[in-house]
Scaffold this motif. Sequence first.
Motif, PDB file in Angstrom:
ATOM      1  N   MET A 207      -0.426  14.119 -13.840  1.00 42.26           N
ATOM      2  CA  MET A 207      -0.798  13.267 -14.966  1.00 42.26           C
ATOM      3  C   MET A 207      -2.311  13.132 -15.036  1.00 42.26           C
ATOM      4  N   VAL A 208      -2.938  13.103 -13.881  1.00 38.72           N
ATOM      5  CA  VAL A 208      -4.405  13.082 -13.802  1.00 38.72           C
ATOM      6  C   VAL A 208      -4.841  13.978 -12.642  1.00 38.72           C
ATOM      7  N   GLY A 209      -6.141  14.271 -12.630  1.00 35.77           N
ATOM      8  CA  GLY A 209      -6.706  14.956 -11.468  1.00 35.77           C
ATOM      9  C   GLY A 209      -6.587  16.460 -11.482  1.00 35.77           C
TER      10      GLY A 209
ATOM     11  N   ASP B  64     -10.464  11.377 -16.470  1.00 34.32           N
ATOM     12  CA  ASP B  64      -9.155  10.845 -16.116  1.00 34.32           C
ATOM     13  C   ASP B  64      -9.336   9.440 -15.545  1.00 34.32           C
TER      14      ASP B  64
ATOM     15  N   ARG C 199       2.129  15.393  -7.378  1.00 35.28           N
ATOM     16  CA  ARG C 199       2.752  15.771  -6.114  1.00 35.28           C
ATOM     17  C   ARG C 199       4.067  15.003  -5.971  1.00 35.28           C
TER      18      ARG C 199
ATOM     19  N   GLY D  38      -3.946   7.229  -2.313  1.00 31.41           N
ATOM     20  CA  GLY D  38      -2.746   8.066  -2.419  1.00 31.41           C
ATOM     21  C   GLY D  38      -3.019   9.353  -3.161  1.00 31.41           C
ATOM     22  N   MET D  39      -3.840   9.261  -4.202  1.00 29.30           N
ATOM     23  CA  MET D  39      -4.202  10.471  -4.966  1.00 29.30           C
ATOM     24  C   MET D  39      -4.984  11.454  -4.118  1.00 29.30           C
TER      25      MET D  39
ATOM     26  N   ILE E 224      -9.798  16.131  -5.932  1.00 30.94           N
ATOM     27  CA  ILE E 224     -10.308  15.163  -6.893  1.00 30.94           C
ATOM     28  C   ILE E 224     -11.492  14.385  -6.309  1.00 30.94           C
TER      29      ILE E 224
ATOM     30  N   PHE F 299       1.936   1.759  -3.573  1.00 31.60           N
ATOM     31  CA  PHE F 299       0.864   2.143  -4.501  1.00 31.60           C
ATOM     32  C   PHE F 299       0.218   3.483  -4.147  1.00 31.60           C
ATOM     33  N   THR F 300       0.110   3.803  -2.853  1.00 32.09           N
ATOM     34  CA  THR F 300      -0.413   5.128  -2.517  1.00 32.09           C
ATOM     35  C   THR F 300       0.560   6.198  -3.025  1.00 32.09           C
TER      36      THR F 300
ATOM     37  N   PRO G 128      -5.456   1.541  -2.746  1.00 37.92           N
ATOM     38  CA  PRO G 128      -4.328   2.403  -2.354  1.00 37.92           C
ATOM     39  C   PRO G 128      -3.961   3.475  -3.387  1.00 37.92           C
ATOM     40  N   VAL G 129      -4.087   3.179  -4.668  1.00 35.04           N
ATOM     41  CA  VAL G 129      -3.728   4.211  -5.660  1.00 35.04           C
ATOM     42  C   VAL G 129      -4.668   5.412  -5.542  1.00 35.04           C
TER      43      VAL G 129
ATOM     44  N   MET H 120       0.948  10.511  -9.455  1.00 33.97           N
ATOM     45  CA  MET H 120       0.050  10.695 -10.607  1.00 33.97           C
ATOM     46  C   MET H 120      -0.667  12.046 -10.551  1.00 33.97           C
ATOM     47  N   THR H 121      -0.930  12.528  -9.331  1.00 32.60           N
ATOM     48  CA  THR H 121      -1.589  13.832  -9.219  1.00 32.60           C
ATOM     49  C   THR H 121      -0.575  14.980  -9.290  1.00 32.60           C
TER      50      THR H 121
ATOM     51  N   VAL I 231     -11.299  11.100 -10.928  1.00 29.06           N
ATOM     52  CA  VAL I 231     -10.264  10.177 -11.383  1.00 29.06           C
ATOM     53  C   VAL I 231     -10.822   8.784 -11.128  1.00 29.06           C
TER      54      VAL I 231
ATOM     55  N   LEU J 284       2.368   5.949  -5.692  1.00 35.01           N
ATOM     56  CA  LEU J 284       2.125   6.082  -7.133  1.00 35.01           C
ATOM     57  C   LEU J 284       0.904   6.966  -7.382  1.00 35.01           C
ATOM     58  N   GLY J 285      -0.141   6.785  -6.569  1.00 42.84           N
ATOM     59  CA  GLY J 285      -1.312   7.652  -6.685  1.00 42.84           C
ATOM     60  C   GLY J 285      -0.917   9.112  -6.471  1.00 42.84           C
ATOM     61  N   GLY J 286      -0.088   9.342  -5.470  1.00 43.13           N
ATOM     62  CA  GLY J 286       0.368  10.713  -5.182  1.00 43.13           C
ATOM     63  C   GLY J 286       1.113  11.338  -6.345  1.00 43.13           C
TER      64      GLY J 286
ATOM     65  N   SER K 196       0.826  -1.203   0.000  1.00 44.35           N
ATOM     66  CA  SER K 196       0.000   0.000   0.000  1.00 44.35           C
ATOM     67  C   SER K 196       0.866   1.261   0.000  1.00 44.35           C
TER      68      SER K 196
END
Lengths: 357, 256
Positions: free
Chosen positions: A204-206, B72, A79, B87-88, B95, A69-70, B83-84, A76-77, B54, A72-74, A66
Motif C-alpha cells: 500500500m505504501v513504500g 507515501d 508483506r 513494523g514497516m 524504505i 501496530f508493527t 511501532p507502525v 502496509m508495505t 514513508v 499493521l506497518g508490515g 506494539s
Amino acid sequence: MAEVSLQGEQRVFMTGNEVVAWAALAAKVDIMYGYPITPQNEIMHYWTRLAPKYGKRFLQTEDEISAGFTMLGGVMTGRKAFTATAGPGNVLMQESAVMAEMMRLPAVFVIQQRGGPSTATVIYAQQETTLTAFGGNGEGHRIVYSTSTHQELFDYTIKAFNAAWTYRFPTFVLGDGYQAKMREPLTIYDPGEKGLELVPTEPMVGENKPGKQFKYLRNTYNTEDELYEVVMDNQRDWDAMAPKVVEWSEKGCEDADIVLVTHGVVSRAALGAYDLLRAQGKKVGVFRPITIRPFPDKQLLAAVQKAKKLLVAESAYGQLLKLVQGALYGAPVEIVPVLRPGIGITTEELVEEYNKL
Amino acid sequence: MQELKENNHLQPAMPACWNEETKPHKFCPGCGHGIILKALGEAIDELGVKDQVVFGCDIGCSLLSWDFFATDSVQTHHGRTTPVITGMKRANRDIVGIAYMGDGGGYAIGSQHLFNAAVRGEKITIILCNNCNYGMTGGQMAPTTLPGMKTETSPYGRDVEETGYPTKGPEMVAAVAPEGAYVARGTIANVRQLKGFIKKALENQIAGNGISFVECLSSCPTNWRTNAKKTWEFVEKEMAQYFKVGELRTPQVKEG
C-alpha cells in the motif's frame, strides 16, 4: 526440534502452537510480530526456530499494542504478517484491530484464549469470543474463525491469510489454550501442491518505483458525515463478503428434537455426545458456527426448524449464547444454556445435561 | 494566480516534496509544526529520497500533516506511529521511515514504543515536536510542560512535587540507544541548525547505523495564549533553558 519438510503431505504429531507456526510458513508469511503471553508462546518459539531457515523474520515487541501496530506497518508495505496473543494481550491488540478495520488492512491475529480476567488461570476458556468478534470501538468488521482441531488450526490459519488479503478485513483465528498446548496428529501440506492458491499481497505504501503516485493512508475524518460514509462503505463490503466467508458445520439437524450448539474445542464434546445419543436412538443434532463473525444466523435458523430445544454449551458465561439468541430471535425454540466460564466441557457432561432436558 | 504560477512568475517557496495542493497547511498561525516540516521537507529534497519515504504521523496536532507531503504517508493512532514505522522498516528495509509525533505521542502514551525502539536501535527516523502542551485537545499539561507553567490541567502552574519534572526525551534516547544512534534537539528558533539535524537523522537511517531521533522545540501560541513576541521569547529563552539544544549522540565514524 524435528526438521519437517513442507514438501508434499506429511503426517505429524504436534501441539497446536507448533501447528500455527507451520501453517504460517505454509501460507508464505514474511514476518511475525509478537509479545510473550501464555498460552500462545510456542507459536513464537517455533516461528523463531523456523524463520531464519526460510528467510523469514520476527520482531519481539515491547507489548501487544506494539505487536499489533508493527504488524499493521508490515502489511502496509505488502508483506504477509501476523501476530498471536491471548487474554489481556487480546484486549491490548483491539486498538490495532480497529485501525485495521477502518483502514482495511489485511492483518491476521491468532488468539489462544485463556481464562480471565485474571492471571495464572492461563490454561483455557472461550471468554474471548465477544472480544475477538466485536472488540474495540467499531462495528466488528472482521472475520473470526473458531477452530476445534489441530487440522483446522492448520487449514484455517492458511485460510485466514487468504481471507484477509482478499477482503481486506482483519482476520482472527480463535483457538484456546487446550488447542494450543495439546498434541494431536494432523496432516501438514504445501497449499500450492494441493491446488490451494495463496492470495498475492501488494504494497500500500513504500514501493520504490520511479514516478510512482504517492498514497495517503489515513484514519482521520473531518466531519461526522465523512466518517459515516467510510463506515457504511465498510459495512456494505462486509455484508457482501459475509455470505462468501460464513462457515458452519451441522449433523443430524434434519430430524433432531434437540440440537447441541457449541463452537471451538467444545464442539468435539458435542460430536462425542451426538454419537453416544444417536447410538441410543435419540433424535439429537449438532450445530457449530465455524465463523463466529460473520455468524451463520440463517443457517442456524434453518437447522433448528424441527427442534424443540437447543442446548447451548460454552466455556464462557453467555458469549456464544448471545449470538445464538440474536440469530434465533422470535423463533419458537427453547434455549437451554450450559455456561461454564474457563472450564472444559466433556462429552459425558453434555450427555448428562441432555438427559436433564 | 494559476497563470502566474504556470509562467513561473510566482513560485511558492516550499520544498519540492511538499504537496502544494494541501497548502496553506492546517496548523494554527504561529504554530511551529510548519517550520519543522519545512526543515524536514528541505532535508528530504536535498537527499533526493522522496520516493523511498514513508511519512507516518501521530494523533494530536501532528496528525494535521497526514496529507502534508507528496510522499507515501500513513496516519496512525495516538502514540502508535513509532511501532507502525518500525513494523514497516522491519518488513521492508528499503524504505526511509519517518515517524512524526508530538510530545504526548512520544513521551506519554507512546513512551514505551520510543524507549524500546531506541533500545533495539530501530533503523528509523523519529521527529518529535515539543511544544510543552497537548495542543489538539486544548492545552493540557504534557510530559514536557515546564515547571510552574499554566495549562488546562495545571491551572495553578505545573507542580513538580505532584507531577514530576519535564521529560527530557533526547537525553533518555541517548542514554539507552546502542552505538549507531543519532540523537539531537533542535529548535524552530534556529531553522538552519534544525534542518542540519534532521538531515543527519535521515542520513543515519539510510546508512543503516541505528535509531535517529530529533526533538524540535516548537511553539503553540493558541494554547499558550501568547502574542508573537512572548511566543518567541518562550521558545528561544525559557524552553531552551530547560531543554538544551544540540547533538547528544552521533555515530562513530567507521574506520576505512
